[in-house]
Design an enzyme around this catalytic site. Structure first.
Site, PDB file in Angstrom:
ATOM      1  N   ASP A 235      19.792  10.403  53.454  1.00  0.00           N
ATOM      2  CA  ASP A 235      19.276  11.709  53.043  1.00  0.00           C
ATOM      3  C   ASP A 235      17.978  11.577  52.245  1.00  0.00           C
ATOM      4  O   ASP A 235      17.883  10.722  51.347  1.00  0.00           O
ATOM      5  CB  ASP A 235      20.354  12.372  52.157  1.00  0.00           C
ATOM      6  N   GLU A 300       8.570  14.110  58.199  1.00  0.00           N
ATOM      7  CA  GLU A 300       7.199  13.670  57.931  1.00  0.00           C
ATOM      8  C   GLU A 300       6.189  14.643  58.544  1.00  0.00           C
ATOM      9  O   GLU A 300       6.451  15.242  59.579  1.00  0.00           O
ATOM     10  CB  GLU A 300       6.989  12.270  58.518  1.00  0.00           C
TER      11      GLU A 300
HETATM   12  C1  NOJ Z   1      18.759  17.119  53.047  1.00  0.00           C
HETATM   13  C2  NOJ Z   1      20.109  17.611  53.476  1.00  0.00           C
HETATM   14  O1  NOJ Z   1      20.149  17.668  54.879  1.00  0.00           O
HETATM   15  C3  NOJ Z   1      20.294  18.964  52.827  1.00  0.00           C
HETATM   16  O2  NOJ Z   1      21.420  19.635  53.339  1.00  0.00           O
HETATM   17  C4  NOJ Z   1      20.378  18.761  51.337  1.00  0.00           C
HETATM   18  O3  NOJ Z   1      20.456  20.028  50.716  1.00  0.00           O
HETATM   19  C5  NOJ Z   1      19.155  18.029  50.796  1.00  0.00           C
HETATM   20  N1  NOJ Z   1      18.773  16.908  51.614  1.00  0.00           N
HETATM   21  C6  NOJ Z   1      19.408  17.505  49.415  1.00  0.00           C
HETATM   22  O4  NOJ Z   1      20.311  16.439  49.447  1.00  0.00           O
END
Ligand code: NOJ
Length: 579
Positions: A235, A300
């Site tokens: 993530d 990106e």
């Molecule tokens: C990306 C994740 O896909 C999203 O759902 C999340 O809220 C943010 N990162 C923070 O972790």
């Protein structure tokens, strides 16, 4: 025998192995895999994202769980899925529905127990399905013991595990903004300093410059890899580091949905140190003989930026998700052609990863549908996802054409950004509604009949559901099943090169997938009419005039086609075996 020749002798065998869902590749391919990653399993896998809260509830609490996922493995296997990526299931206050982790080495009781997880892994393996975990490296929950310690005093040994700074002129340390609205700094009464959070205030960023943090996180990853998981979706990894000089980000014109000035996240995204961490992560993954995969959430700004994530020596992330393609949000042949060409020829020679929907964005049904030909377009998008060279990644419900069902009242919103941003930003509940399994049971079979699902089951579940679509030979679900089967059995789709055809066509995007020299099988031409007008296209470059339809959204499989003048109806998509 050269490595290339070893690869060639494995084409046919490899295809059979993946199609039959075997966990391990056959012996020749294994030999190849151990010497080079050229034929790594993740290149031939179809990955399916499971949002566990919404997939299948087994205990009647209205929220999906691990036993629920396990009970649907037969379905996933019959669909042709090779690996599931499950979004976070660790103990969490659930402010960001699991992306705020309070313990990285346990399972949140709402999803079950570690025993349930181990059982899922075992059953998935028996089904030939690998399990990929989501790992949140950038931040923890503010309820994580590490943060509680860090916040307790300026001299606590874990103080430097997070980003703490003094305010400036009686206000925030600088102008950095949270992705989820307003300042990225929250003041802390106990110590009088501010802590930094790229996302919600309850998601403090870890300090990746601290070696102890790195060690702890690599330990967490080892914990899960030792259990036998197949890798991680990482993530927000481009946000691991921030400018230590705390320079203000430049402003852009206008305001966002939260009422803040638009900003370029120049000093908090893609800092060079990120690549050092990627290399360390890759070393860790490569130390496992099972070849775990690292998938990066990589939104990106350009494909050149995305390519950097592979590493200059191919020693970083194997699969950075291609958000440029996912978020084009426009059915444009020239634009898709350009983006696919760019990732095909990326300077790092990295393997592409394609998707169109996930748990953070409006589903593809609405983003690409025109309101009139949505089913044809959904099938066209399935062709676009499953036939280029690369690893496709699906989102649960995409295969049945689930719609985005946004809340209509602020008081019903569950995702905090939908509350902060209402009504401009309604949050992400709309794309997270429960999976629609059957018309026969209340709650579409997602949970028990008397339970209240955590988000309402959309009324369209009566017609849009797995059971109904399985029975309809023309359904989107059966269309996906057919495509996944082709991906697992056609050498050209698994191992073939990708070549753009008719590069100047304004409406029809087409390409060829060619069986590599020495391989067996048919060359394949894929053509997609991305317009509402009929188009006739000629394929002069494919060395044959005729072909047979393997799969199409307008013509029966097995029909003969003339490649010297192929007529495509509005939004017609066809996969043709060249004869
Ligand atoms: C990306 C994740 O896909 C999203 O759902 C999340 O809220 C943010 N990162 C923070 O972790």
């Amino acid at each position: 025998m050269s490595l290339k020749n070893i690869a060639l002798c494995c084409f046919a065998l490899g295809a059979v192995a993946v199609a039959s869902g075997q966990q391990s590749p056959p012996r020749q391919e294994q030999a190849l895999v151990s010497r080079t990653s050229a034929d790594a399993w993740w290149k031939h896998a179809v990955i399916y994202e499971v949002y566990p809260r919404s997939f299948q509830d087994s205990d009647g609490d209205g929220k999906g769980d691990i036993k629920g996922i396990e009970s649907r493995l037969d379905y996933l296997k019959s669909l042709g899925v090779d690996a599931i990526w499950i979004t976070p299931m660790y103990p969490s206050p659930q402010v960001d529905f699991g992306y705020d982790i309070a313990d990285y080495e346990a399972i949140d009781p709402q999803y079950g127990t570690m025993g349930d997880f181990d059982a899922l892994l075992k059953t998935a393996k028996a089904h030939g399905i690998r399990v990929i975990m989501d790992i949140v490296l950038n931040h923890t929950s503010d309820q994580h013991p590490w943060f509680k310690e860090s916040a307790s005093s300026k001299t606590n040994p874990k103080r430097d595990w997070y980003i703490w700074r003094d305010g400036k002129d009686g206000s925030y340390p600088n102008n950095w903004q949270s992705w989820f609205g307003h300042s990225a700094w929250t003041p802390d009464k106990t110590t009088g300093q501010y802590y930094y959070h790229y996302f919600y205030t309850q998601q403090p960023d870890l300090n990746w410059r601290n070696p102890e943090v790195r060690k702890a996180m690599y330990g967490v990853m080892k914990f899960w890899l030792d259990k036998g998981i197949a890798g991680f979706r990482m993530d927000a990894v481009s946000r691991l580091f921030e400018d230590p000089g705390l320079h203000d980000d430049p402003y852009l014109p206008g305001y966002n949905a939260f009422g803040d000035r638009n900003i370029q996240h120049k000093y908090t995204d893609d800092l060079p140190e990120t690549h050092v961490v990627f290399q360390e992560l890759r070393k860790l993954a490569d130390s496992y003989p099972s070849h775990p995969v690292l998938i990066a959430e990589a939104d990106e700004p350009t494909i050149a930026d995305l390519a950097k994530m592979y590493g200059t020596h191919g020693d970083e992330v194997q699969l950075p998700m291609d958000f440029q393609i996912a978020d084009l949000n426009e059915l444009s042949a020239p634009k898709f052609r350009k983006l696919f060409q760019e990732v095909e020829t990326n300077p790092a020679d990295g393997w592409p990863e394609y998707f169109f929907s996930n748990h953070d964005q409006v589903r593809q049904w609405e983003r690409y549908g025109d309101g009139k030909h949505n089913l044809e377009i959904a099938k066209l998008m399935a062709v676009l996802e499953m036939t280029p060279r690369g690893t496709p990644q699906m989102y649960y419900g995409e295969e049945i054409g689930m719609r985005t069902t946004e809340p209509t009242r602020k008081e019903d919103v569950r995702d905090p950004i939908g509350i902060t941003g209402w009504p401009k930003e309604k949050g992400r509940d709309g794309e997270r509604t429960p999976m629609q399994w059957t018309p026969a049971a209340p709650n579409a079979g997602f949970t028990t009949p008397t339970a209240t699902p955590w988000l309402p089951v959309p009324p369209n579940a009566r017609t849009i559901n797995v059971e109904t679509e399985l029975a309809d030979p023309n359904s989107l679900l059966n269309f996906y099943k057919g495509l996944l089967k082709l991906r697992h059995t056609e050498t050209a789709l698994m191992f073939g090169d990708y070549k753009t055809l008719n590069p100047d066509d304004a409406d029809v995007f087409s390409f060829e997938r060619k069986v590599p020299q020495g391989g067996q099988g048919r060359n394949i031409v894929v053509a997609m009419n991305m317009s509402a007008a009929v188009h006739t296209v000629k394929f002069d470059d494919v060395g044959a005039k005729g072909g047979v339809v393997m799969q199409s959204n307008y013509s029966a499989s097995g029909s003969k086609v003339d490649l010297g003048g192929l007529e495509l109806p509005p939004f017609g998509a066809v996969v043709v075996a060249v004869e």
